[in-house]
Design a protein around this motif. Structure first.
Motif, PDB file in Angstrom:
ATOM      1  N   VAL A 263       0.863  -1.186   0.000  1.00  0.00           N
ATOM      2  CA  VAL A 263       0.000   0.000   0.000  1.00  0.00           C
ATOM      3  C   VAL A 263       0.897   1.232   0.000  1.00  0.00           C
ATOM      4  O   VAL A 263       1.532   1.558   0.996  1.00  0.00           O
ATOM      5  N   LYS A 264       0.939   1.916  -1.133  1.00  0.00           N
ATOM      6  CA  LYS A 264       1.854   3.036  -1.292  1.00  0.00           C
ATOM      7  C   LYS A 264       1.103   4.354  -1.427  1.00  0.00           C
ATOM      8  O   LYS A 264       0.009   4.401  -1.978  1.00  0.00           O
ATOM      9  N   SER A 265       1.713   5.411  -0.897  1.00  0.00           N
ATOM     10  CA  SER A 265       1.123   6.748  -0.948  1.00  0.00           C
ATOM     11  C   SER A 265       2.086   7.695  -1.652  1.00  0.00           C
ATOM     12  O   SER A 265       3.297   7.478  -1.660  1.00  0.00           O
ATOM     13  N   ASN A 266       1.534   8.743  -2.223  1.00  0.00           N
ATOM     14  CA  ASN A 266       2.349   9.728  -2.923  1.00  0.00           C
ATOM     15  C   ASN A 266       2.849  10.801  -1.966  1.00  0.00           C
ATOM     16  O   ASN A 266       2.152  11.183  -1.022  1.00  0.00           O
ATOM     17  N   ALA A 267       4.040  11.285  -2.220  1.00  0.00           N
ATOM     18  CA  ALA A 267       4.629  12.358  -1.419  1.00  0.00           C
ATOM     19  C   ALA A 267       5.544  13.170  -2.330  1.00  0.00           C
ATOM     20  O   ALA A 267       5.761  12.827  -3.490  1.00  0.00           O
ATOM     21  N   ARG A 268       6.090  14.242  -1.774  1.00  0.00           N
ATOM     22  CA  ARG A 268       6.956  15.126  -2.556  1.00  0.00           C
ATOM     23  C   ARG A 268       8.114  15.604  -1.687  1.00  0.00           C
ATOM     24  O   ARG A 268       7.927  15.915  -0.517  1.00  0.00           O
ATOM     25  N   ALA A 286      10.293  14.975   3.111  1.00  0.00           N
ATOM     26  CA  ALA A 286       9.175  14.837   2.180  1.00  0.00           C
ATOM     27  C   ALA A 286       7.866  15.066   2.904  1.00  0.00           C
ATOM     28  O   ALA A 286       7.766  14.890   4.124  1.00  0.00           O
ATOM     29  N   GLN A 287       6.843  15.446   2.136  1.00  0.00           N
ATOM     30  CA  GLN A 287       5.516  15.683   2.694  1.00  0.00           C
ATOM     31  C   GLN A 287       4.499  14.902   1.892  1.00  0.00           C
ATOM     32  O   GLN A 287       4.544  14.885   0.657  1.00  0.00           O
ATOM     33  N   LEU A 288       3.579  14.240   2.593  1.00  0.00           N
ATOM     34  CA  LEU A 288       2.539  13.472   1.916  1.00  0.00           C
ATOM     35  C   LEU A 288       1.658  14.392   1.086  1.00  0.00           C
ATOM     36  O   LEU A 288       1.360  15.519   1.489  1.00  0.00           O
ATOM     37  N   SER A 289       1.213  13.889  -0.067  1.00  0.00           N
ATOM     38  CA  SER A 289       0.325  14.681  -0.917  1.00  0.00           C
ATOM     39  C   SER A 289      -1.017  14.929  -0.241  1.00  0.00           C
ATOM     40  O   SER A 289      -1.658  15.953  -0.466  1.00  0.00           O
ATOM     41  N   SER A 290      -1.447  13.996   0.604  1.00  0.00           N
ATOM     42  CA  SER A 290      -2.675  14.168   1.386  1.00  0.00           C
ATOM     43  C   SER A 290      -2.490  13.422   2.707  1.00  0.00           C
ATOM     44  O   SER A 290      -1.838  12.373   2.750  1.00  0.00           O
ATOM     45  N   PRO A 291      -3.037  13.945   3.815  1.00  0.00           N
ATOM     46  CA  PRO A 291      -2.876  13.287   5.121  1.00  0.00           C
ATOM     47  C   PRO A 291      -3.407  11.857   5.094  1.00  0.00           C
ATOM     48  O   PRO A 291      -4.424  11.572   4.457  1.00  0.00           O
ATOM     49  N   HIS A 292      -2.691  10.966   5.767  1.00  0.00           N
ATOM     50  CA  HIS A 292      -3.114   9.569   5.811  1.00  0.00           C
ATOM     51  C   HIS A 292      -2.893   9.033   7.219  1.00  0.00           C
ATOM     52  O   HIS A 292      -1.801   9.147   7.763  1.00  0.00           O
ATOM     53  N   SER A 293      -3.902   8.406   7.767  1.00  0.00           N
ATOM     54  CA  SER A 293      -3.852   7.956   9.161  1.00  0.00           C
ATOM     55  C   SER A 293      -2.888   6.794   9.381  1.00  0.00           C
ATOM     56  O   SER A 293      -2.529   6.499  10.516  1.00  0.00           O
ATOM     57  N   LYS A 294      -2.460   6.114   8.313  1.00  0.00           N
ATOM     58  CA  LYS A 294      -1.560   4.972   8.501  1.00  0.00           C
ATOM     59  C   LYS A 294      -0.127   5.415   8.801  1.00  0.00           C
ATOM     60  O   LYS A 294       0.701   4.609   9.220  1.00  0.00           O
TER      61      LYS A 294
END
Length: 383
Positions: A263-268, A286-294
């Motif tokens: 399960v991968k999330s986008n960041a920058r 880096a910062q997540l593109s959108s907040p994620h509780s995981k």
């Protein structure tokens, strides 16, 4: 690409092609048949049978498009600007606490209730001052009319004006004090004076710490809660020295944790610290593109950065060997002579390694298969 590590002490055992004890000349080891030129410590000469035995092949510097996948690891942290300590503007006793450690809250939610008689006094002062201000306003208007007809002195008018201005400033101050403790002064009457005030959440997030308990007396300087705003989650990633030049601010990356690697999330990448730490790595933030509780504070995370394709020059991986953290290739000089040349490498993939400053290898025949054997022969000579 990972170069094979060389252990000088295992060289003889690794390249023994046949036993030399009591055997014919053609059955001796590669090392016994190896000759070294007197002119260069970086040149090795092979007998014809050795060349055939090792199976040497050559190649040349090549051009191609390459991509690089850089893997990073680090921890999730919270920006200091998104960690808030909440206190009460005025002291009092904790009447109730409406959250627990780790609980999620929404902006404007009541976190706790504080009770104290001074809240009553503040509201009372406001209402009394408000009444006095109205009386002062009427008196000031009356004195203005009387002064116009010279029925009252200028001094009396000035006194009335000063009283009105003073009370007006006092009322504004009390109104602001009520506002910051959560009481709407505009709707305050003698019938709704209260002894309790609410402590409201300034944003939506999570409770990190609760530092008080019911019944405790708190001062204005006391911290009641530590709150975390998840929008401030940052990923502090280690970038090893070989990859530092490939990691740039603004690059898009994918991140995942060890529990759910699929399960991968986008960041920058938002910043790269321009220094190498003692462990041989720099820090990229880096910062997540959108907040994620995981992703939570303190969690170990992994990241992948796909470096954009670029046209570059290099050699097959087999042609580049490594010794003591340096990279080398072997030039075929002809007549079974081979010269070791140090090179600086760039990005690599499963088949190809970029050579920086490739002009030093221009028009040269470079050993591909057998480069590793040549390195061991040369290092055995030194040993």
């Amino acid at each position: 690409m990972q170069f094979r590590k060389i252990s000088i002490y295992s060289l003889a055992a690794t390249l023994v092609l046949s036993s030399c004890s009591g055997k014919k000349e053609g059955e001796k080891t590669v090392y016994e048949n190896t000759k070294f030129t007197k002119n260069s410590e970086n040149t090795v000469h092979l007998a014809e049978k050795q060349v055939q035995s090792v199976g040497l092949t050559t190649t040349a510097i090549q051009s191609r498009n390459m991509e690089k996948l850089v893997k990073l690891n680090g921890k999730a942290e919270i920006s200091p600007s998104h960690i808030s300590s909440v206190s009460s503007i005025m002291g009092g006793h904790i009447k109730s606490i409406n959250v627990i450690n780790g609980s999620r809250f929404n902006k404007g939610q009541v976190l706790a209730v504080v009770e104290d008689p001074q809240f009553i006094q503040l509201q009372q002062d406001y209402l009394v001052t408000k009444a006095q201000l109205e009386a002062a306003r009427l008196n000031y208007n009356r004195q203005k009319d009387l002064n116009t007809s010279k029925a009252s002195s200028d001094k009396t008018l000035q006194t009335a004006q000063a009283d009105y201005s003073t009370l007006n400033a006092t009322l504004k101050g009390l109104e602001e004090k009520l506002r910051i403790i959560g009481i709407n002064a505009k709707g305050l009457t003698a019938g709704n004076i209260r002894s309790k005030i609410n402590i409201y959440a300034p944003f939506s997030g999570f409770v990190s710490k609760i530092l008080v308990n019911n019944g405790q007396y708190i001062n204005p300087a006391d911290t009641l809660f530590e709150l975390i705003n998840p929008t401030g989650l940052l990923l502090e990633l280690k970038v090893f020295e070989n990859d530092v030049n490939d990691i740039k601010t603004g690059q898009e990356i994918v991140v995942y944790n060890n529990r759910n690697p699929d399960v991968k999330s986008n960041a920058r990448i938002v910043s790269v610290v321009p220094s190498i730490e003692a462990g041989g790595a720099a820090i990229a933030v880096a910062q997540l593109s959108s907040p994620h509780s995981k992703f939570i504070k303190g969690m170990y995370v992994n990241a992948e950065v796909n470096i954009s394709s670029r046209y570059t020059q290099g050699l097959p991986n087999e042609a580049v060997v490594s010794f003591e953290n340096k990279n080398y290739v072997f030039e075929d000089l002809g007549k079974s002579d081979y010269k070791m040349i140090q090179v600086t490498t760039g990005i690599s993939d499963d088949q190809f390694t970029e050579i920086l400053k490739p002009e030093i290898l221009k028009d040269k025949k470079i050993v591909q298969k057998g480069a590793y054997s040549l390195l061991m022969m040369l290092k055995n000579k030194a040993e």
